[in-house]
Enzyme design. Structure first.
Site, PDB file in Angstrom:
ATOM      1  N   GLU A  59       0.824  -1.206   0.000  1.00  0.00           N
ATOM      2  CA  GLU A  59       0.000   0.000   0.000  1.00  0.00           C
ATOM      3  C   GLU A  59       0.863   1.262   0.000  1.00  0.00           C
ATOM      4  O   GLU A  59       0.502   2.278  -0.624  1.00  0.00           O
ATOM      5  CB  GLU A  59      -0.939  -0.013   1.217  1.00  0.00           C
ATOM      6  N   HIS A  62       1.841   2.100  -3.537  1.00  0.00           N
ATOM      7  CA  HIS A  62       0.770   2.814  -4.239  1.00  0.00           C
ATOM      8  C   HIS A  62       0.798   4.304  -3.883  1.00  0.00           C
ATOM      9  O   HIS A  62       0.746   5.174  -4.760  1.00  0.00           O
ATOM     10  CB  HIS A  62      -0.591   2.244  -3.842  1.00  0.00           C
TER      11      HIS A  62
END
Length: 264
Positions: A59, A62
């Site tokens: 994450e 990202h």
């Protein structure tokens, strides 16, 4: 660019992530030294904490890529701190993947951080933001399997070798699933900027269900067989014997008992 667009506290590593990292280090040491009274429990804690660390890094990749692409809001949302509790869907991002590993033994893609796509300029940047997460899983898998494909297993304790093999298996399954061009998964996010507006509008209503459709399809024997055949081929290409992965999975689920030939 990062220091110009985010405050220092927005980039400070979360104590939650550091605690998970500490658990991974301590339990990894326990597996390596055979210090634990229950080797399976040590493997379980090591693999689980390492899996959560990889989810956080997924994450973070990202968010970090989105920041460089122009979305300066990711800092204020807490995505740059590696804190899993800051994710838009903490249950989907962490809890569900961990439970699925325990119950099903594969690396399940988690929920994504929320990126303000309107702030990202080019189609290439949009695609890169989506690709950054699963590419992190690919990198993690390469690190875990390095002793295998470098033929550097001398001195590596069997239990630690098995744990690495199973952890690599989780990373490979997560990367492969995430790269599927299915709405709701990162693979579709890579392709979406290049689709026509009309096609994207037709697909949009089904996007929330894509993830669950993929999971349901894995219960179809033909699909399940093809998927694991692909995983097995990738694991062999990385030099990981099937027996090592199997023993890692059995040590991880220590409550089911461990075969004697696994040596732990």
């Amino acid at each position: 660019m990062t220091t110009a667009t985010t405050r220092s506290h927005e980039r400070r590593i979360s104590p939650v992530f550091l605690a998970i990292l500490a658990v991974m280090a301590v339990t990894g040491w326990a597996v390596w030294t055979d210090f634990a009274a229950l080797p399976g429990l040590a493997v379980f804690l090591f693999v689980t904490s390492a899996w959560v660390v990889s989810l956080c890094l997924h994450e973070y990749a990202h968010a970090r890529t989105a920041l460089y692409g122009g979305d300066v809001t990711v800092g204020a949302k807490g995505y740059l701190t590696l804190n899993p509790l800051a994710y838009t869907h903490a249950v989907l991002s962490v809890v569900l993947p961990v439970l699925f590993v325990i119950m099903g033994g594969i690396g399940l893609p988690g929920g994504a951080v929320f990126v303000d796509r309107g702030r990202i300029g080019s189609r290439w940047k949009h695609s890169l933001v989506s690709a950054a997460g699963p590419l992190t899983n690919v990198l993690f898998a390469l690190v875990c399997t390095a002793p295998f494909w470098l033929d550097a297993l001398d001195g590596v304790p069997p239990a630690f070798r098995y744990a690495l093999a199973f952890l690599a298996f989780l990373q490979v399954t997560a990367a492969l699933l995430n790269f599927l061009p299915v709405p709701g998964l990162d693979g579709y996010g890579v392709a979406e900027p290049w689709l026509s507006y009309g096609l994207k509008r037709r697909i949009e209503p089904y996007a929330p269900y894509g993830f669950f459709v993929v999971i349901a399809l894995l219960f179809v024997p033909a699909v399940n067989g093809a998927f694991f055949d692909a995983i097995d081929a990738l694991m062999r290409a990385l030099g990981v014997p099937e027996a090592s992965r199997y023993c890692g999975a059995r040590l991880f689920r220590f409550w089911e008992g461990t075969p004697e030939f696994c040596g732990a």
